[in-house]
Design an enzyme around this catalytic site. Structure first.
Site, PDB file in Angstrom:
ATOM      1  N   LYS A  16      59.528  26.325  60.395  1.00  0.00           N
ATOM      2  CA  LYS A  16      59.142  25.467  61.531  1.00  0.00           C
ATOM      3  C   LYS A  16      58.229  26.259  62.442  1.00  0.00           C
ATOM      4  O   LYS A  16      58.312  27.481  62.518  1.00  0.00           O
ATOM      5  CB  LYS A  16      60.396  25.044  62.305  1.00  0.00           C
TER       6      LYS A  16
HETATM    7  N1  GLU Z   1      58.547  17.475  60.522  1.00  0.00           N
HETATM    8  C1  GLU Z   1      59.254  16.826  59.457  1.00  0.00           C
HETATM    9  C2  GLU Z   1      60.684  17.298  59.410  1.00  0.00           C
HETATM   10  O1  GLU Z   1      61.182  17.835  60.359  1.00  0.00           O
HETATM   11  C3  GLU Z   1      58.535  16.976  58.133  1.00  0.00           C
HETATM   12  C4  GLU Z   1      58.448  18.357  57.622  1.00  0.00           C
HETATM   13  C5  GLU Z   1      57.591  18.486  56.373  1.00  0.00           C
HETATM   14  O2  GLU Z   1      57.135  17.480  55.870  1.00  0.00           O
HETATM   15  O3  GLU Z   1      57.403  19.620  55.931  1.00  0.00           O
HETATM   16  O4  GLU Z   1      61.378  17.068  58.461  1.00  0.00           O
END
Ligand code: GLU
Length: 421
Positions: free
Chosen positions: A109
Site C-alpha cells: 500500500k
Molecule cells: N485499492 C484496492 C484495494 O484496497 C485495490 C488494490 C489493487 O487493485 O491492487 O483493494
C-alpha cells in the site's frame, strides 16, 4: 512473545486482528514474529513546483508487507491523513486480501499526504510523476504493482506507469493496474469492487434464505464502490432505501431511484450526488441508524465504532470500504447477532479485477466484459462459500474465518519456501 502495538488506530487494529487469528489457529511463534512486521517501508519527499511558481514538498509512502506468495499488490491513496503507519496497516490487510482471494500476490500500500481537491490537474500530474520516479526502485511488474485507492483513479495510474516505463526505457503496462480502458486498462475493472461487494451481499442473503426482493439496503459512501454496489443490489431486486456521501444522506423508505443517483454521480464526478434531487426523501443526519436489512459501509475506515455500533438496525453488514467496522464494534455487533462480511473478502473484487488486468497486460490479449464478470463472480462466490462454511464449522464469525483461511495460505507458502524469502 512480545506483541507489537501501535499508536495508530488502524495499524493497532490490524495487529490485534492478526494476533487474535494467529492464536486461534495455532500459528507458530516464528511466523507470527515475521508477519507482524512489514518487509519494506519506503518514505519519500516529493518537491513539486506549483502553478504560481512556488515549491511545496509532499510526503509519499510505499509499504510492502509480505511478498512470499508473489509480488506486492495494493493501492495508492491521496489524503491528508496518509502516513507510514496507515500504509503499513493497509498493506497488511492486502496480504490477507490477496491470499484469501487466491491470487498470486502479497500485500502493499502507498499514498501521498495531500488534499487532492486543492491541486490543479498540472500540479497533480507533477506530483504523480515525482512520486513514481521516487518509488520506482521498489516497483516492478514482478515486484510491486500499485493500483487506485482513495482519491486516485485511471489518470493517476497512467502518469505513474508512463513515468516508470520511461525510466525503464520501454512500455510496461503491467506495472500498475486500474488504468483506463483506452490505455491498457480492462473492461469491467471500474465496476469490479462494488459489483463483487454486492455479490457478497447476495450470497449472504442466499445462505440466510432471503429473497433480495424482500430486502432493504443502505449504502454509506457513493464513490466507485458504493455506487456500483447500490446499483447491483437494486438490479437484483433489493430496495435501496438510503445512500449517502459528503453532500448528505438521502433516505426514502419506499426506495430510491438508484439509476438516477448513479447517472447524477457519473455526470458530476467531483461533487457526485450534489445535484441529486430525490423524490419522497426524508432528511436524516445519520445513515447508520436507518432502518434496513443490509448495510454497505463503502467510504472511509472506522465509521462503525463503539459509539455508533448500537445504532445499527441492519442484520447484515458488507464492508465495501477497508476497515469500516472497528474491533470494538465487531464485538457489539456480534452480541446483537449482526453478521459482518469482512472487508478483505467483500471488497476483494477490486484486487481480483486488478489481477485480471495484469494477466491481460502480461499476455497482451484483452478479455470481453462478459468474460471478466463471469470469472469475477465465479471467484467471489467460491470465496464467500469457503469463508461462510469455515465460519460455520469453526463456530467463529466471518472475519475470523477469513483471517484464518488467508493466513493459512501464507503459512503454507512459507513452509514450502522457508524463512529466507
Ligand atoms: N485499492 C484496492 C484495494 O484496497 C485495490 C488494490 C489493487 O487493485 O491492487 O483493494
Amino acid at each position: 512473545m512480545e506483541k507489537r502495538t501501535s499508536a495508530n488506530v488502524l495499524l493497532d487494529t490490524a495487529l490485534k486482528n492478526f494476533y487474535g487469528a494467529a492464536e486461534e489457529m495455532g500459528l507458530s511463534d516464528d511466523l507470527v514474529k515475521i508477519l507482524a512486521q512489514s518487509e519494506k517501508k519506503l518514505e519519500v519527499s516529493l518537491p513539486v513546483e506549483m502553478d504560481d511558481g512556488s515549491v511545496r514538498v509532499f510526503q509519499g509512502y510505499r509499504v510492502q508487507h509480505f511478498s512470499a506468495v508473489g509480488p506486492s499488490k495494493g493501492g495508492v491513496r491521496f489524503h491528508p491523513d496518509v502516513d507510514g503507519d496507515e500504509c503499513e496497516a493497509l498493506a497488511m490487510l492486502m496480504t490477507w486480501k490477496c491470499s484469501l482471494a487466491g491470487i498470486p500476490y502479497g500485500g502493499g500500500k502507498g499514498g501521498i499526504s495531500c488534499n487532492p481537491d486543492s491541486l490543479s490537474q498540472k500540479e497533480k500530474e507533477r506530483l504523480c510523476r515525482t512520486f513514481a520516479a521516487r518509488i520506482s526502485p521498489v516497483i516492478g511488474t514482478w515486484q510491486d504493482i500499485p493500483a487506485p485507492d482513495v482519491n486516485t483513479g485511471g489518470q493517476e495510474m497512467v502518469w505513474f506507469m508512463d513515468t516508470i516505463s520511461k525510466l525503464h526505457g520501454q512500455l510496461e503496462p503491467g506495472l500498475f493496474t486500474g488504468k483506463p480502458i483506452s490505455y491498457w486498462g480492462s473492461q469491467g475493472r471500474t465496476a469490479a469492487t462494488g459489483y463483487a461487494a454486492a455479490t457478497c451481499g447476495l450470497e449472504l442473503l442466499k445462505v440466510l434464505g432471503k429473497d433480495p426482493k424482500d430486502v432493504r439496503v443502505a449504502v454509506e459512501g457513493f464513490g466507485n464502490v458504493g455506487s456500483y454496489a447500490a446499483l447491483t443490489m437494486a438490479n437484483a431486486g433489493a430496495k435501496v432505501v438510503a445512500i449517502s456521501n459528503r453532500s448528505g444522506v438521502y433516505h426514502a423508505p419506499q426506495g430510491l431511484d438508484i439509476k438516477k443517483a448513479f447517472a447524477e454521480a457519473e455526470a458530476n464526478p467531483r461533487e457526485r450526488l450534489k445535484g441529486f434531487t430525490c423524490e419522497g426523501c426524508e432528511k436524516v443526519d445519520d445513515i447508520l441508524s436507518v432502518d434496513c436489512d443490509l448495510l454497505f459501509p463503502c467510504a472511509l475506515e472506522g465509521v462503525v465504532n463503539e459509539k455508533t455500533a448500537d445504532r445499527i438496525k441492519a442484520k447484515g453488514i458488507v464492508e465495501g470500504a477497508n476497515g469500516p467496522v472497528t474491533p470494538e464494534a465487531d464485538a457489539i455487533l456480534g452480541e446483537k447477532g449482526v453478521i459482518v462480511v469482512p472487508d478483505f473478502l467483500a471488497n476483494s473484487g477490486g484486487v481480483i479485477g486488478s489481477y485480471f488486468e495484469w494477466a491481460q497486460n502480461l499476455s497482451g490479449y484483452f478479455w470481453t466484459e462478459e468474460e471478466y464478470n463471469e470469472r469475477l463472480i465465479h471467484i467471489m462466490k467460491g470465496n464467500f462459500k469457503r469463508v461462510w462454511d469455515y465460519s460455520q464449522s469453526r463456530k467463529v464469525n466471518m472475519r475470523w474465518a477469513a483471517f484464518m483461511a488467508a493466513i493459512q495460505r501464507v503459512a503454507d507458502v512459507v513452509k514450502l519456501r522457508g524463512v529466507f524469502l
